[in-house]
Design an enzyme around this catalytic site. Structure first.
Site, PDB file in Angstrom:
ATOM      1  N   HIS A 138       7.369   1.689   8.464  1.00 40.18           N
ATOM      2  CA  HIS A 138       6.773   0.697   9.429  1.00 40.18           C
ATOM      3  C   HIS A 138       7.531   0.580  10.252  1.00 40.18           C
ATOM      4  CE1 HIS A 138       3.319   1.273   6.311  1.00 40.18           C
ATOM      5  NE2 HIS A 138       4.343   1.927   5.648  1.00 40.18           N
ATOM      6  N   ALA A 197       3.948  -3.826   2.751  1.00 35.45           N
ATOM      7  CA  ALA A 197       4.601  -2.704   2.631  1.00 35.45           C
ATOM      8  C   ALA A 197       5.451  -2.734   3.384  1.00 35.45           C
ATOM      9  CB  ALA A 197       3.840  -0.961   2.393  1.00 35.45           C
TER      10      ALA A 197
HETATM   11  N1  LIG Z   1      -0.611  -4.761   2.140  1.00 38.99           N
HETATM   12  C1  LIG Z   1       0.027  -3.398   2.045  1.00 38.99           C
HETATM   13  O1  LIG Z   1       0.464  -3.137   2.761  1.00 38.99           O
HETATM   14  C2  LIG Z   1      -0.587  -2.552   1.499  1.00 38.99           C
HETATM   15  C3  LIG Z   1      -2.369  -2.800   0.879  1.00 38.99           C
HETATM   16  N2  LIG Z   1      -2.813  -1.888   0.337  1.00 38.99           N
HETATM   17  C4  LIG Z   1      -3.851  -1.556  -0.635  1.00 38.99           C
HETATM   18  O2  LIG Z   1      -4.012  -2.331  -1.908  1.00 38.99           O
HETATM   19  C5  LIG Z   1      -4.655  -1.200  -2.456  1.00 38.99           C
HETATM   20  C6  LIG Z   1      -4.404  -0.465  -3.863  1.00 38.99           C
HETATM   21  O3  LIG Z   1      -3.464   0.426  -4.403  1.00 38.99           O
HETATM   22  P1  LIG Z   1      -3.226   1.373  -5.006  1.00 38.99           P
HETATM   23  O4  LIG Z   1      -3.850   0.510  -6.366  1.00 38.99           O
HETATM   24  O5  LIG Z   1      -2.330   2.358  -4.417  1.00 38.99           O
HETATM   25  O6  LIG Z   1      -4.306   2.232  -5.163  1.00 38.99           O
HETATM   26  P2  LIG Z   1      -5.700   3.082  -5.978  1.00 38.99           P
HETATM   27  O7  LIG Z   1      -5.852   3.826  -5.286  1.00 38.99           O
HETATM   28  O8  LIG Z   1      -4.510   3.774  -6.813  1.00 38.99           O
HETATM   29  O9  LIG Z   1      -5.997   2.079  -6.711  1.00 38.99           O
HETATM   30  C7  LIG Z   1      -7.327   0.976  -6.263  1.00 38.99           C
HETATM   31  C8  LIG Z   1      -7.962   0.817  -7.881  1.00 38.99           C
HETATM   32  O10 LIG Z   1      -8.996  -0.649  -8.129  1.00 38.99           O
HETATM   33  C9  LIG Z   1      -9.673  -0.747  -8.514  1.00 38.99           C
HETATM   34  N3  LIG Z   1     -10.634  -0.397  -7.824  1.00 38.99           N
HETATM   35  C10 LIG Z   1     -11.541  -0.649  -6.464  1.00 38.99           C
HETATM   36  N4  LIG Z   1     -12.509  -1.694  -6.311  1.00 38.99           N
HETATM   37  C11 LIG Z   1     -12.641  -2.430  -7.251  1.00 38.99           C
HETATM   38  C12 LIG Z   1     -13.442  -3.059  -7.102  1.00 38.99           C
HETATM   39  N5  LIG Z   1     -14.314  -3.599  -6.851  1.00 38.99           N
HETATM   40  N6  LIG Z   1     -13.361  -4.491  -8.239  1.00 38.99           N
HETATM   41  C13 LIG Z   1     -12.351  -4.254  -9.288  1.00 38.99           C
HETATM   42  N7  LIG Z   1     -11.175  -3.300  -9.063  1.00 38.99           N
HETATM   43  C14 LIG Z   1     -11.898  -2.359  -8.720  1.00 38.99           C
HETATM   44  C15 LIG Z   1     -10.157   0.896  -8.627  1.00 38.99           C
HETATM   45  O11 LIG Z   1     -10.641   1.767  -9.973  1.00 38.99           O
HETATM   46  P3  LIG Z   1     -11.899   3.163  -9.646  1.00 38.99           P
HETATM   47  O12 LIG Z   1     -11.089   3.926  -9.780  1.00 38.99           O
HETATM   48  O13 LIG Z   1     -12.320   2.424 -11.003  1.00 38.99           O
HETATM   49  O14 LIG Z   1     -12.251   2.207  -8.440  1.00 38.99           O
HETATM   50  C16 LIG Z   1      -8.360   1.757  -9.056  1.00 38.99           C
HETATM   51  O15 LIG Z   1      -8.063   1.874  -9.810  1.00 38.99           O
HETATM   52  C17 LIG Z   1      -5.174  -0.280  -1.562  1.00 38.99           C
HETATM   53  O16 LIG Z   1      -6.803   0.212  -1.867  1.00 38.99           O
HETATM   54  C18 LIG Z   1      -5.147  -1.027   0.005  1.00 38.99           C
HETATM   55  O17 LIG Z   1      -6.400  -1.744   0.212  1.00 38.99           O
HETATM   56  C19 LIG Z   1      -2.227  -0.708  -0.447  1.00 38.99           C
HETATM   57  C20 LIG Z   1      -0.954  -0.351   0.001  1.00 38.99           C
HETATM   58  C21 LIG Z   1       0.279  -0.985   0.978  1.00 38.99           C
HETATM   59  O1  LIG Z   2       1.910   0.825   1.365  1.00 37.69           O
HETATM   60  C1  LIG Z   2       1.939   1.384   2.659  1.00 37.69           C
HETATM   61  O2  LIG Z   2       2.819   2.121   3.284  1.00 37.69           O
HETATM   62  C2  LIG Z   2       0.615   0.849   3.564  1.00 37.69           C
HETATM   63  C3  LIG Z   2      -0.098   1.214   3.412  1.00 37.69           C
HETATM   64  O3  LIG Z   2      -0.628   1.721   2.835  1.00 37.69           O
HETATM   65  C4  LIG Z   2      -0.794  -0.351   4.283  1.00 37.69           C
HETATM   66  O4  LIG Z   2      -1.121  -0.908   4.947  1.00 37.69           O
HETATM   67  O5  LIG Z   2      -2.701  -0.540   3.495  1.00 37.69           O
END
Ligand SMILES: NC(=O)C1=CN([C@@H]2O[C@H](COP(=O)(O)OP(=O)(O)OC[C@H]3O[C@@H](n4cnc5c(N)ncnc54)[C@H](OP(=O)(O)O)[C@@H]3O)[C@@H](O)[C@H]2O)C=CC1
Ligand SMILES: O=C([O-])CC(=O)C(=O)O
Length: 263
Positions: free
Chosen positions: A216, A120
């Site tokens: 951010h 992000a």
């Molecule tokens: N670096 C960055 O800027 C950002 C990073 N992120 C990361 O991205 C991740 C995903 O975001 P988002 O899609 O919005 O979150 P969501 O909660 O919408 O989706 C996460 C999905 O991953 C699945 N999941 C969880 N654990 C596992 C596993 N062990 N194996 C397979 N599938 C799994 C969940 O399934 P189920 O519901 O069945 O558990 C769910 O469908 C966040 O948790 C965060 O860690 C997010 C935003 C910004």
């Molecule tokens: O999506 C964003 O704004 C950032 C976020 O959630 C993360 O860093 O995990």
């Protein structure tokens, strides 16, 4: 046609799947065991829906994780031990030293590599270059609406229902932020990896009741000069914690997998 494995099919995974470059086919999708049948029925036979890396008997050109820090723990080492490239969006998982060690060991054994995606935030390229000349200080600040902090440990630190003005509820290191706020502060770990490391990167997290975007910022100083980045990102409609740009950074990694000129 190159072939992609994606881990996770939530808000971000669905956004990424809808924007893949034409030359990259989603061939394998890893979801939790309880969702395999449902997601397979939704996507049809062109995608193989799995719950374990061991079920895949070919080599993807790229694996992208869009599932959360738990999924990095569960699947990361297996991907790397097979020699595959793992694009990580849940970069905060790398703040766990024990996990980092096991991922490094698997990568060394199998030849896989981790691509820590910018997610992000913008400016990670400049920060990582600046580090080569020596950095003096790096501060990452994240500011989101009360809705975006709901369901996180912020709820124990501040009353999200009654807050009336922007309020910092966490100050600490990138390591603490990334591990305490795993769905909201992965970016803190990304900034740390690019810059001064998990324990020397300062982090402030703020709730802003007047904001509808995920803000951010990075402030960094070093021999290169000064860097100041401010980014106001639209959250995904399906998950207010997650910025659209984070999903787009996964799409960028997918484009890198197929393009000749990488930018
Ligand atoms: N670096 C960055 O800027 C950002 C990073 N992120 C990361 O991205 C991740 C995903 O975001 P988002 O899609 O919005 O979150 P969501 O909660 O919408 O989706 C996460 C999905 O991953 C699945 N999941 C969880 N654990 C596992 C596993 N062990 N194996 C397979 N599938 C799994 C969940 O399934 P189920 O519901 O069945 O558990 C769910 O469908 C966040 O948790 C965060 O860690 C997010 C935003 C910004
Ligand atoms: O999506 C964003 O704004 C950032 C976020 O959630 C993360 O860093 O995990």
């Amino acid at each position: 046609m190159k072939q992609l494995m994606m881990i996770g099919f939530g808000a971000m995974g669905r956004e990424v799947a809808s924007l893949l470059p034409a030359e990259l086919a989603l061939k394998w999708l890893l979801v939790s065991p309880a969702r395999v049948d449902e997601v397979q029925a939704e996507l049809g036979p062109s995608v193989r829906v799995l719950s374990d890396i061991d079920e895949c008997d070919q080599a993807p050109d790229l694996v992208v994780e869009c599932a959360g820090q738990g999924a990095v723990r569960e699947h990361g080492a297996k991907v790397l031990a097979r020699g595959w490239t793992l694009g990580l969006i849940s970069v905060g998982a790398l703040a766990d030293d024990e996990l980092m060690l096991s991922l490094r060991a698997a990568a060394q054994q199998g030849g896989g590599r981790i691509l820590a995606l910018a997610g992000a935030i913008a400016g990670v390229d400049g920060l990582a270059a600046a580090r080569e000349g020596g950095l003096e200080s790096v501060l990452y600040s994240g500011r989101k609406s009360p809705q975006s902090w709901r369901g996180s440990p912020a709820e124990a630190l501040i009353d999200l229902d009654t807050v009336t003005e922007p309020t910092v509820f966490f100050r600490g290191t990138a390591r603490e932020a990334a591990l305490r706020f795993p769905a909201n502060a992965n970016v803190a770990a990304t900034v740390a990896l690019a810059g001064l490391g998990m324990d020397n990167t300062r982090v402030e997290l703020t709730v802003d009741p007047a904001s509808s975007t995920n803000k951010h910022s990075i402030l960094a100083q070093g021999r290169f000069g000064e860097l100041s980045i401010e980014l106001s990102g639209q959250p995904l409609a399906s998950n207010p914690k997650t910025s659209t740009l984070a999903a787009l950074s996964v799409v960028r990694a997918c484009r890198h997998c197929t393009d000749t000129v990488l930018i």
